[in-house]
Scaffold this active site. Sequence first.
Site, PDB file in Angstrom:
ATOM      1  N   ILE A  27      18.586  11.839  70.035  1.00  0.00           N
ATOM      2  CA  ILE A  27      19.787  10.998  70.137  1.00  0.00           C
ATOM      3  C   ILE A  27      21.047  11.733  69.721  1.00  0.00           C
ATOM      4  CG2 ILE A  27      20.855   8.962  69.055  1.00  0.00           C
ATOM      5  CD1 ILE A  27      18.268   7.545  69.581  1.00  0.00           C
ATOM      6  N   GLY A  52      29.875  14.933  53.450  1.00  0.00           N
ATOM      7  CA  GLY A  52      29.644  16.172  52.709  1.00  0.00           C
ATOM      8  C   GLY A  52      30.669  17.231  53.084  1.00  0.00           C
ATOM      9  N   GLY A  91      24.018  22.699  52.866  1.00  0.00           N
ATOM     10  CA  GLY A  91      23.844  23.526  51.663  1.00  0.00           C
ATOM     11  C   GLY A  91      25.156  23.996  51.065  1.00  0.00           C
ATOM     12  N   ASP A 143      25.995   8.441  62.034  1.00  0.00           N
ATOM     13  CA  ASP A 143      25.692   7.275  61.193  1.00  0.00           C
ATOM     14  C   ASP A 143      26.892   6.325  61.067  1.00  0.00           C
ATOM     15  OD1 ASP A 143      23.255   8.406  60.851  1.00  0.00           O
ATOM     16  OD2 ASP A 143      23.451   8.842  58.717  1.00  0.00           O
TER      17      ASP A 143
HETATM   18  N1  LIG Z   1      31.036  17.737  46.936  1.00  0.00           N
HETATM   19  C1  LIG Z   1      30.957  18.811  47.743  1.00  0.00           C
HETATM   20  N2  LIG Z   1      31.717  19.910  47.488  1.00  0.00           N
HETATM   21  C2  LIG Z   1      31.643  20.998  48.285  1.00  0.00           C
HETATM   22  N3  LIG Z   1      30.876  21.070  49.393  1.00  0.00           N
HETATM   23  C3  LIG Z   1      30.115  20.010  49.709  1.00  0.00           C
HETATM   24  C4  LIG Z   1      30.102  18.824  48.913  1.00  0.00           C
HETATM   25  N4  LIG Z   1      29.253  17.946  49.476  1.00  0.00           N
HETATM   26  C5  LIG Z   1      28.727  18.560  50.559  1.00  0.00           C
HETATM   27  N5  LIG Z   1      29.251  19.784  50.720  1.00  0.00           N
HETATM   28  C6  LIG Z   1      28.921  20.744  51.775  1.00  0.00           C
HETATM   29  O1  LIG Z   1      29.285  20.242  53.060  1.00  0.00           O
HETATM   30  C7  LIG Z   1      28.367  20.702  54.046  1.00  0.00           C
HETATM   31  C8  LIG Z   1      27.889  19.564  54.906  1.00  0.00           C
HETATM   32  O2  LIG Z   1      27.386  18.482  54.113  1.00  0.00           O
HETATM   33  P1  LIG Z   1      26.191  17.567  54.590  1.00  0.00           P
HETATM   34  O3  LIG Z   1      26.029  16.465  53.618  1.00  0.00           O
HETATM   35  O4  LIG Z   1      24.997  18.394  54.885  1.00  0.00           O
HETATM   36  O5  LIG Z   1      26.642  17.017  56.019  1.00  0.00           O
HETATM   37  P2  LIG Z   1      27.770  16.006  56.481  1.00  0.00           P
HETATM   38  O6  LIG Z   1      29.072  16.683  56.362  1.00  0.00           O
HETATM   39  O7  LIG Z   1      27.406  15.708  57.872  1.00  0.00           O
HETATM   40  O8  LIG Z   1      27.678  14.805  55.569  1.00  0.00           O
HETATM   41  C9  LIG Z   1      27.247  21.399  53.311  1.00  0.00           C
HETATM   42  O9  LIG Z   1      27.430  22.803  53.419  1.00  0.00           O
HETATM   43  C10 LIG Z   1      27.420  20.929  51.882  1.00  0.00           C
HETATM   44  O10 LIG Z   1      26.960  21.846  50.914  1.00  0.00           O
HETATM   45  O1  LIG Z   2      17.151  16.498  59.467  1.00  0.00           O
HETATM   46  P1  LIG Z   2      18.598  16.847  59.320  1.00  0.00           P
HETATM   47  O2  LIG Z   2      19.086  17.732  60.384  1.00  0.00           O
HETATM   48  O3  LIG Z   2      18.951  17.378  57.983  1.00  0.00           O
HETATM   49  O4  LIG Z   2      19.425  15.518  59.519  1.00  0.00           O
HETATM   50  C1  LIG Z   2      18.973  14.197  59.396  1.00  0.00           C
HETATM   51  C2  LIG Z   2      20.133  13.314  59.040  1.00  0.00           C
HETATM   52  O5  LIG Z   2      21.266  13.576  59.801  1.00  0.00           O
HETATM   53  C3  LIG Z   2      21.911  12.372  60.200  1.00  0.00           C
HETATM   54  O6  LIG Z   2      21.698  12.197  61.565  1.00  0.00           O
HETATM   55  C4  LIG Z   2      23.398  12.443  59.969  1.00  0.00           C
HETATM   56  O7  LIG Z   2      23.679  12.874  58.695  1.00  0.00           O
HETATM   57  P2  LIG Z   2      25.028  13.671  58.355  1.00  0.00           P
HETATM   58  O8  LIG Z   2      26.135  12.832  58.887  1.00  0.00           O
HETATM   59  O9  LIG Z   2      25.050  13.784  56.861  1.00  0.00           O
HETATM   60  O10 LIG Z   2      24.989  14.980  59.010  1.00  0.00           O
HETATM   61  C5  LIG Z   2      21.208  11.266  59.397  1.00  0.00           C
HETATM   62  O11 LIG Z   2      21.126  10.039  60.059  1.00  0.00           O
HETATM   63  C6  LIG Z   2      19.847  11.871  59.200  1.00  0.00           C
HETATM   64  O12 LIG Z   2      19.238  11.360  58.058  1.00  0.00           O
HETATM   65 MG   LIG Z   3      26.600  12.939  55.448  1.00  0.00          MG
END
Ligand SMILES: Nc1ncnc2c1ncn2[C@@H]1O[C@H](COP(=O)(O)OP(=O)(O)O)[C@@H](O)[C@H]1O
Ligand SMILES: O=P(O)(O)OC[C@H]1O[C@](O)(COP(=O)(O)O)[C@@H](O)[C@@H]1O
Ligand SMILES: [Mg+2]
Length: 440
Positions: A365, A181, A155, A210
């Site tokens: 996992i 993200g 978020g 992933d």
């Molecule tokens: N473009 C962005 N700018 C700022 N914060 C971001 C952006 N994209 C994602 N985030 C923030 O990074 C955090 C993690 O992102 P998320 O997609 O849930 O997981 P991951 O880092 O594993 O891909 C979240 O709090 C999200 O709101």
């Molecule tokens: O249900 P959640 O906790 O949001 O996460 C599910 C997702 O997290 C992952 O394991 C990893 O995703 P991120 O690397 O963005 O955290 C994906 O394969 C899967 O779709």
């Molecule tokens: Mg991601």
Amino acid sequence: MSSETNFNISSLGANTFPSPINLSKTTGDKIFNFVEEHDRILADVSVESFNTCIDNKTRPACLEKAGPREKLFFDSKNTTAAIVSCGGLCPGINNVIRGLVMALHYFYGVKRILGVQYGYEGLIPENGHEFIELVPDKVKDIHEFGGTILGSSRGAQSVEKMVDSLVKNKIDLLFTIGGDGTLKGANAIGDEIEKRGLNISIIGIPKTIDNDIDLIDKSFGFETSFDVASPIIRDAHNEATGAFNGISIVKLMGRDSGFIAASTAIAMPVVNFVFVPEMDFQLEGENGFLEALKERLNQKRHAVIVVAEGAGQHLFGEDSKTYTDASGNIIHQDIGLLLKHRINAYFDAENMKCTIKYIDPSYIIRSAPANANDSLFCNRLAYHAVHGAMAGKTKFVVGRLNNKFVYLPILKVVNKRKKINMEGEFWFSVLQSTGQPFTM
Ligand SMILES: Nc1ncnc2c1ncn2[C@@H]1O[C@H](COP(=O)(O)OP(=O)(O)O)[C@@H](O)[C@H]1O
Ligand SMILES: O=P(O)(O)OC[C@H]1O[C@](O)(COP(=O)(O)O)[C@@H](O)[C@@H]1O
Ligand SMILES: [Mg+2]
């Protein structure tokens, strides 16, 4: 790889403080040498790329070599570090936290290390998540456990407020452990810091089971994921062979990239069909999957199918509603369940008896503790992250490329997600291992 010659890392300024680590500057004295600022690692070691450079009279793309610098930007005694983990869980987050704390505390003498709770959320004071003081005694055993002792979240958060919080808490280094993200977030924080002219270093340690972070060899935890998935495949195979025309379907994580499913299939060659998000496949028709499955059952009387969660989303139809998580990532529909229903219906119509078991190990996992190889990898990533941070580098990720540890600008790795090359040797290995048709 980009035609740009050097992927230089942004720096906060001149390095004036001598490193407290007693390393060497000469070879032959049996002591590791400081890494020089000009040390580079080739991004692409193929002969083709070398020839292209010769033909075009260009230099090959190079990356900054990770490691301890002789001169530091930060005065370690007066430095405060913070660590945050965001996004989905992944094996090895605790190992990275432990490695960071130990390297900061023991190598550099950084004594104030703060743990930010529940991801970026923990950097916004209104959310009421207190910082945790991290010391060696607090983290010494955490590598034994999966998950993250700091908690995580998804978020969007206000970048301005997060930077306000870094300033208010006198944080000089922010280590972000997360996927694409988190890294985009880290870069946005870095941009805001730059805009305000602050001396705070932002570092990314790529986390995602992933394995979808671009350019780097692999992200930590990925290897553990197919290690943990392997015995599940073994058991799924037992279920399949235990029934006449037995079919086991195992769904594994992999939102946009199918590395876990594909790697598991090669590691456990009892898998007969793999479906990944990168793949375009059809169920029906002469060359479709269902015909291939029928042929397989007629020959062997059992089949094991591994499907990545993001695979086959086109089979749900154009007008199926798209759901997203708090970070905006797409939540995919259950492809495992769809396959189960479609296989059932097909063999019913064919008057062919079969038994289908659908196994979805899901979160089991990614919440596992890191295996030995990932644990080793996590520690080395953490040490290199600390070396780069103390040298005043910012908006960078630490990763391994061509088996060497390097620093890359965050922006370079979040440009696009890494995906399986369907014409590459890795996917060909999957096809050799499963024996599934090249196209379906
Ligand atoms: N473009 C962005 N700018 C700022 N914060 C971001 C952006 N994209 C994602 N985030 C923030 O990074 C955090 C993690 O992102 P998320 O997609 O849930 O997981 P991951 O880092 O594993 O891909 C979240 O709090 C999200 O709101
Ligand atoms: O249900 P959640 O906790 O949001 O996460 C599910 C997702 O997290 C992952 O394991 C990893 O995703 P991120 O690397 O963005 O955290 C994906 O394969 C899967 O779709
Ligand atoms: Mg991601």
